[in-house]
Design a protein around this motif. Structure first.
Motif, mmCIF file in Angstrom:
data_model
loop_
_atom_site.group_PDB
_atom_site.id
_atom_site.type_symbol
_atom_site.label_atom_id
_atom_site.label_comp_id
_atom_site.label_asym_id
_atom_site.label_seq_id
_atom_site.Cartn_x
_atom_site.Cartn_y
_atom_site.Cartn_z
ATOM 1 N N VAL A 65 39.499 18.662 6.110
ATOM 2 C CA VAL A 65 39.556 20.074 6.479
ATOM 3 C C VAL A 65 40.798 20.222 7.346
ATOM 4 O O VAL A 65 40.826 19.761 8.494
ATOM 5 C CB VAL A 65 38.299 20.525 7.242
ATOM 6 N N TYR A 66 41.839 20.829 6.791
ATOM 7 C CA TYR A 66 43.118 20.919 7.491
ATOM 8 C C TYR A 66 43.137 22.109 8.439
ATOM 9 O O TYR A 66 42.761 23.226 8.061
ATOM 10 C CB TYR A 66 44.268 21.040 6.488
ATOM 11 N N HIS B 112 31.764 23.089 10.508
ATOM 12 C CA HIS B 112 31.610 21.859 9.737
ATOM 13 C C HIS B 112 30.847 20.803 10.540
ATOM 14 O O HIS B 112 31.390 19.739 10.863
ATOM 15 C CB HIS B 112 32.987 21.314 9.326
ATOM 16 N N GLN C 106 37.180 13.802 2.475
ATOM 17 C CA GLN C 106 37.373 15.230 2.181
ATOM 18 C C GLN C 106 37.927 15.885 3.438
ATOM 19 O O GLN C 106 37.207 16.085 4.412
ATOM 20 C CB GLN C 106 36.049 15.880 1.784
ATOM 21 N N THR D 80 46.722 26.303 1.896
ATOM 22 C CA THR D 80 46.057 27.096 0.856
ATOM 23 C C THR D 80 44.630 26.581 0.665
ATOM 24 O O THR D 80 43.733 26.937 1.408
ATOM 25 C CB THR D 80 46.872 27.047 -0.445
ATOM 26 N N ARG D 81 44.439 25.726 -0.306
ATOM 27 C CA ARG D 81 43.111 25.149 -0.517
ATOM 28 C C ARG D 81 43.262 23.873 -1.327
ATOM 29 O O ARG D 81 44.293 23.640 -1.974
ATOM 30 C CB ARG D 81 42.188 26.119 -1.245
ATOM 31 N N LEU D 82 42.227 23.065 -1.317
ATOM 32 C CA LEU D 82 42.200 21.852 -2.115
ATOM 33 C C LEU D 82 41.437 22.102 -3.411
ATOM 34 O O LEU D 82 40.340 22.667 -3.392
ATOM 35 C CB LEU D 82 41.528 20.711 -1.341
ATOM 36 N N ALA D 83 42.011 21.654 -4.501
ATOM 37 C CA ALA D 83 41.318 21.738 -5.787
ATOM 38 C C ALA D 83 40.492 20.485 -6.050
ATOM 39 O O ALA D 83 39.580 20.497 -6.882
ATOM 40 C CB ALA D 83 42.332 21.929 -6.914
ATOM 41 N N GLN E 214 46.350 19.814 -3.174
ATOM 42 C CA GLN E 214 46.522 21.186 -2.694
ATOM 43 C C GLN E 214 47.106 22.078 -3.781
ATOM 44 O O GLN E 214 47.986 21.684 -4.547
ATOM 45 C CB GLN E 214 47.438 21.213 -1.471
ATOM 46 N N LYS F 187 33.497 14.103 5.131
ATOM 47 C CA LYS F 187 34.328 15.202 5.615
ATOM 48 C C LYS F 187 34.961 14.842 6.960
ATOM 49 O O LYS F 187 34.327 14.234 7.821
ATOM 50 C CB LYS F 187 33.488 16.472 5.760
ATOM 51 N N ARG G 147 46.998 19.752 11.038
ATOM 52 C CA ARG G 147 47.970 19.646 9.961
ATOM 53 C C ARG G 147 49.263 18.976 10.419
ATOM 54 O O ARG G 147 50.019 18.436 9.607
ATOM 55 C CB ARG G 147 48.266 21.038 9.415
ATOM 56 N N THR H 76 51.413 27.599 -4.098
ATOM 57 C CA THR H 76 51.573 29.058 -4.174
ATOM 58 C C THR H 76 53.063 29.412 -4.239
ATOM 59 O O THR H 76 53.925 28.589 -3.894
ATOM 60 C CB THR H 76 50.959 29.740 -2.942
#
Length: 665
Positions: free
Chosen positions: A285-286, A313, A283, A561-564, A614, A262, A267, A617
């Motif tokens: 974390v933005y 984190h 992994q 948004t989020r990471l899949a 990501q 992590k 960003r 949306t």
């Protein structure tokens, strides 16, 4: 091979003593001795009566290279109560001078070894050498001081490169132009020989030349040059990179991060950082950056956001921040780095735009001085190295040099350009020997230029308060004055029109623009003539002002948004291409909920709207559509095309599910 005619350097030795008789004797003695030496650096001793005068002289005189501090005027004082106070005074003076200009060399006179032991305890980290006060060996002192300047100003790699070119060896090795001989006499490309220059072409050599060392496994002059660079920039280790800071960032990521580790990143990092995330398999974390919506500028991540991420984190291995930003906004790094270290997190700072900061007190502290473990710098951006020439600075106490070297060699070319390496050697020398003077000049030009721009009555140089997004008001953010952002709104010109006018009519190329700003970059190469020509151009254009345009703002960047899945996993899938617009030319609703495979980056400013993995949306689709329609000068990096239509590459049905079941053999 004739040398370029240059002005002879000046090297002042500042002799600081309250004992006027002794001070005058030392100044005269060193100067008399220097006259008898070869003295290529024009060594000249100059006096200062006390600490205040010394600090003032160091501020005012960019040619001061060495400070010689008198410890005291007689031995008994050193053994009395006054002696202890004198140690403190000398140590405090030494620390203040080095805090102001860390590139200077400090020497101290002593009465006896007892003095040396006490001073070593107080100021050993800043004192370069000692003389015994009563010896009066001014010829010996002058030789030692001249040798100190010679060592600081050495360019081991550049000197060896010049030596090899002077040898005029026949080339039976790469590159194919053979020192430029393939160009000479050619009716088609012969002009390139004259354009590039003989020395540049003769110095474009193969790794077969052993005396020039190996960038991939250095043991000779490259090691020496990198060691001098580490001393200059305040690092434990420094490495030269000829693929730019983009590659430097990737090398550090792969050194510190294993797949799945992590990491925290702002960003608004350069796209190379996001590429490093893909390559390392980390992994991410933005952290959303701050935004100045009026001017379309992206700032640092609010301190509260960074500190909250560190707390949330604690298993993160790395935090990377960009300081300063493209527009000159720089973090108050120390409290952030301390919080990260307390959580066991390594800190990388991308200082691509701030490599000059070490050499002027108005620009410090640097990232390394603030405690960063790793720092990358584009030495070519604001110092005198060639394009692509960068440095990696390391202060990590747990640095694994073997692992770093393996990752470095994975990215570095096996045929590095020797002229780039030489330019790093030379840029470091210039920064150490005259960087303070040149930057002091640039800072004065910057202040003058701000005043002149404002005096046009149409254009306005933005200050920190104008640039700072509201959420950063209490974060201790500072502005690099050498980056000037101009509000062009009142001129009535669009930024594209103004850039074209400056380029076509006045032969001026600016750094970048937004919809209502232009950005200027002042460097060690900024001259008085350039300042005058720019002011003249803006003054003329101000007289041609047009009706003010309707105020427009850059569309607001959607929040992350989020990471899949991991960015690496999404990037390496085949995916499928789906048009950004539907058949009616509207934002394509079929993209909502899909997982992006690429990094989609409007440039400028170069901050990704989407990263691999990501979830897309409707807000993101609308943003991209609006950007493409409204901001014609913005490039959209990362979009795919299909039948000429802009598309997003997204995970195909089943690919995300297949990731979970995939095993590595």
């Amino acid at each position: 091979m004739p040398e370029n005619k240059t002005t002879k350097p000046m090297s002042h030795v500042l002799v600081v003593s309250a004992d006027a008789g002794w001070r005058d004797e030392v100044v005269a003695g060193i100067n008399a001795a220097a006259q008898k030496l070869d003295n290529p650096f024009d060594l000249l001793a100059v006096p200062a009566a006390d600490a205040g005068a010394a600090v003032a002289a160091v501020r005012a005189d960019g040619d001061v290279q060495i400070v010689l501090i008198d410890h005291g005027d007689h031995a008994p004082a050193a053994r009395s109560g006054k002696g202890a106070a004198r140690h403190q005074d000398v140590a405090a003076m030494a620390q203040e001078i080095i805090a102001l200009r860390p590139e200077l060399s400090l020497y101290v006179t002593l009465e006896d070894d007892e003095n040396k032991l006490l001073l070593e305890q107080l100021a050993s980290n800043v004192v370069h050498g000692y003389f015994y006060r009563g010896e009066h060996d001014f010829a010996g002192w002058a030789r030692i001081l001249a040798a100190e300047i010679a060592e600081k100003s050495a360019t081991p790699f550049y000197d060896e490169l010049k030596n090899y070119v002077r040898m005029a060896k026949d080339s039976w090795h790469t590159p194919g132009h053979a020192g430029g001989d393939s160009y000479k006499g050619s009716p088609w490309v012969g002009d390139f020989y004259d354009f590039a220059g003989e020395n540049l072409l003769r110095a474009d050599l193969s790794v077969s030349v052993e005396m020039l060392d190996s960038l991939l496994h250095p043991t000779g002059v490259i090691v020496q040059a990198q060691r001098l660079a580490a001393q200059a920039f305040g690092a434990r280790k420094t490495y030269f990179a000829t693929n730019g800071t983009s590659t430097a960032n990737k090398v550090i990521f792969q050194t510190l991060l294993a797949p799945g580790d992590k990491m925290l990143l702002d960003r608004n990092c350069h796209k190379s950082v996001h590429h490093g995330v893909i390559l390392s398999g980390a992994q991410p974390v933005y952290l959303d950056s701050s935004v100045n919506r009026k001017y379309g500028l992206f700032g640092p991540v609010p301190r509260a956001t960074v500190l909250a991420a560190i707390e949330q984190h604690p298993d993160a291995r790395v935090l990377i921040l960009t300081s300063c930003t493209y527009d000159g906004l720089r973090y108050d790094l120390k409290p952030i780095i301390e919080a990260a270290h307390a959580a066991g997190i390594k800190v990388i700072v991308d200082e691509a735009w701030y490599g000059h900061a070490r050499f002027h007190p108005e620009l410090r502290p640097t990232a390394l001085e603030s405690g960063a473990d790793y720092c990358t710098q584009s030495t070519h951006k604001v110092l005198s190295a060639f394009s692509q020439a960068s440095m990696i600075h390391v202060n990590d106490p747990l640095f694994d040099e073997h692992l770093f070297r393996e990752n470095f060699n994975m990215h570095a070319s096996t045929s590095p350009q020797y002229n780039l390496i030489a330019s790093l050697d030379v840029a470091r020398k210039q920064a150490v020997m005259e960087g303070y003077r040149l930057l002091d000049r640039s800072l004065k030009y910057a202040q003058e230029l701000r005043e002149k721009i404002n005096a046009t009555g149409v254009f306005r140089a933005l200050e920190l308060a104008d640039l700072l997004p509201e959420e950063l008001a209490n974060d201790g953010i500072r502005l690099d004055p050498t980056k000037i952002t101009i509000d062009i709104t009142a001129s009535g010109f669009s930024s594209d029109e103004l850039r074209e006018e400056l380029f076509e009519r006045f032969n001026i190329q600016v750094e970048k623009s937004t919809h209502n700003t232009l950005t200027l970059l002042l460097t060690v190469g900024t001259t008085r003539s350039k300042v005058s020509r720019l002011f003249d151009a803006l003054l003329r254009l101000a007289k041609e002002r047009r009706p003010e345009r309707t105020s427009a703002r850059m569309p607001e960047l959607p929040h992350f948004t989020r990471l899949a899945c991991l960015p690496r996993d999404a990037f390496y899938e085949y995916g499928e291409r789906i048009p950004l617009l539907d058949e009616q030319g509207q934002p394509n609703a079929a993209l909502a909920g899909r997982v992006c495979c690429d990094q989609i980056t409007p440039y400028p400013p170069g901050i990704p709207v989407l990263v691999p993995g990501q979830v897309i949306t409707p807000e993101i689709i609308a943003f991209l559509t609006r950007i493409m329609r409204m901001q014609k000068s913005i490039e959209m990096h990362g979009l795919a095309t299909h039948d000429g239509e802009p598309c997003l590459r997204v995970l195909a049905p089943g690919e995300l599910e297949a990731m979970a079941s995939r095993t590595v053999l």
